[in-house]
Design a protein around this motif. Structure first.
Motif, mmCIF file in Angstrom:
data_model
loop_
_atom_site.group_PDB
_atom_site.id
_atom_site.type_symbol
_atom_site.label_atom_id
_atom_site.label_comp_id
_atom_site.label_asym_id
_atom_site.label_seq_id
_atom_site.Cartn_x
_atom_site.Cartn_y
_atom_site.Cartn_z
ATOM 1 N N ASN A 80 24.351 -40.101 23.865
ATOM 2 C CA ASN A 80 24.546 -38.697 23.440
ATOM 3 C C ASN A 80 23.513 -38.160 22.459
ATOM 4 O O ASN A 80 23.747 -37.135 21.830
ATOM 5 C CB ASN A 80 25.921 -38.516 22.787
ATOM 6 C CG ASN A 80 26.937 -38.188 23.831
ATOM 7 O OD1 ASN A 80 26.696 -38.454 24.993
ATOM 8 N ND2 ASN A 80 28.037 -37.634 23.455
ATOM 9 N N LYS A 133 20.791 -34.449 25.647
ATOM 10 C CA LYS A 133 21.675 -33.892 26.665
ATOM 11 C C LYS A 133 20.857 -33.115 27.681
ATOM 12 O O LYS A 133 19.899 -32.427 27.311
ATOM 13 C CB LYS A 133 22.699 -32.967 26.011
ATOM 14 C CG LYS A 133 23.819 -33.735 25.346
ATOM 15 C CD LYS A 133 24.550 -32.929 24.309
ATOM 16 C CE LYS A 133 25.495 -31.919 24.904
ATOM 17 N NZ LYS A 133 26.322 -31.311 23.831
ATOM 18 N N GLY A 152 21.172 -33.865 21.521
ATOM 19 C CA GLY A 152 22.632 -33.900 21.542
ATOM 20 C C GLY A 152 23.156 -34.225 20.162
ATOM 21 O O GLY A 152 22.398 -34.427 19.220
ATOM 22 N N ARG A 187 28.943 -37.906 19.577
ATOM 23 C CA ARG A 187 30.377 -37.596 19.643
ATOM 24 C C ARG A 187 31.102 -38.580 18.759
ATOM 25 O O ARG A 187 30.823 -39.779 18.801
ATOM 26 C CB ARG A 187 30.882 -37.800 21.076
ATOM 27 C CG ARG A 187 30.696 -36.627 21.969
ATOM 28 C CD ARG A 187 31.606 -36.769 23.158
ATOM 29 N NE ARG A 187 31.482 -38.088 23.747
ATOM 30 C CZ ARG A 187 30.851 -38.335 24.888
ATOM 31 N NH1 ARG A 187 30.270 -37.382 25.534
ATOM 32 N NH2 ARG A 187 30.798 -39.548 25.384
#
Length: 321
Positions: A193, A196, A226, A229
């Motif tokens: 991540n 992206k 990105g 997360r």
């Protein structure tokens, strides 16, 4: 599919002379096993080729960084170690030629294609570099990669960069030795991540399902930075002492390469109470947590399988910090 001997691509390239290193415009014709070049006579290509480059056993280097003032070069090294330097008129042209020539070199040689996959699966980052280090360098205002607005199919995407630019940058920053390695590294950054895909071309590749092909070394595929997360993932950890490093692997994947890791030098490690889960982290995680803060102030939260195992990990990590 091209017929044997059919023309795969043709057009102008500037070629460096063999004996005298001067640069001359030639008309190139790519066929399945050879790259022919012609002199231009009165603006037209000559009747017979001036020379040919045999592609069997050839190595291609793109981008070729041997001439600072010529960023659009492709270098071909033949089986007999003869070097050819060819310059395109734009990055798009350079990438298109490199793509077609690479295809012609590997055509009918399944062993070569298999070799590409082996390189992708066996690629490992040097132990002193983490994916985090690469992203930090990418963000650096002096040496990094500068996101800019790019268009795709009539839409403008802000703060993006193109796939082939990132590959160029990873090679010139010495994070990867070849385009295959750089593509593999970019795929790893996407998997974690840090990167992206944005726009149809790059998001379409993700759906192909093959990690090796997910990142596109292409001047039409767009990417953005990105954000990590904050959710929980099962990872297998390996602690190494020289240099002090904690690598983590995806246990669902066969290949033995870490998806990430970080240096332990100058870091802090501590056990967390059960209510010590940071805000913004999804998921109901129960106990046995510990936290590592790296010297760059990146926070990693790790859950051990038991209290005893948590103690073991902390005791093993502490001497290495």
């Amino acid at each position: 599919m091209e017929q044997e001997g059919g023309v795969l691509k043709e057009g102008f390239l500037v070629k460096r002379g063999h004996i005298v290193h001067n640069w001359k415009v030639r008309w190139f014709v790519l066929r399945q096993n050879t790259l022919l070049y012609y002199k231009l006579e009165g603006g037209r290509k000559g009747a017979s080729p001036k020379g040919q480059i045999l592609l069997d056993g050839c190595n291609i280097t793109c981008p070729c960084l041997e001439y600072e003032n010529r960023p659009l070069l492709i270098k071909l090294r033949t089986r007999t170690s003869t070097d050819y330097f060819l310059e395109a008129c734009s990055r798009e042209e350079r990438d298109a030629w490199a793509f077609e020539i690479t295809g012609a070199i590997h055509a009918g040689q399944p062993g070569k294609v298999q070799q590409l996959h082996i390189t992708k699966n066996s690629f490992q980052l040097p132990s002193h570099i983490s994916l985090h280090d690469i992203i930090e360098k990418m963000h650096d205002s002096s040496y990094g990669i500068r996101p800019s607005p790019n268009m795709e199919q009539g839409s403008t995407y802000k703060k993006t960069f193109i796939g082939s630019s990132l590959v160029d940058w990873l090679i010139s920053s010495h994070f990867a030795a070849s385009r295959i390695e750089a593509v593999t590294l970019s795929s790893m950054l996407m998997e974690e991540n840090f990167l992206k895909p944005i726009g149809n071309r790059s998001t379409g590749a993700i759906r192909s399902g093959d990690l090796a092909e997910q990142f596109l070394d292409d001047s039409t595929a767009l990417y953005i930075f990105g954000h990590k997360r904050k959710n929980w993932k099962v990872r297998r950890f390996v602690l190494r002492s020289d240099p002090a490093f904690l690598h983590y692997y995806n246990p669902s994947k066969e290949e033995n390469r870490p998806v990430g890791g970080f240096s332990l030098r100058g870091s802090l490690v501590s056990a967390l109470e059960d209510n010590g889960v940071p805000t913004g982290v999804k998921g109901n995680v129960q106990g046995n947590l510990f936290k590592v803060i790296t010297k760059d102030d990146v926070h990693y939260y790790i859950q051990a399988s038991s209290k005893a195992e948590r103690v073991e990990w902390i005791e093993a990590i502490k001497p290495l910090t």
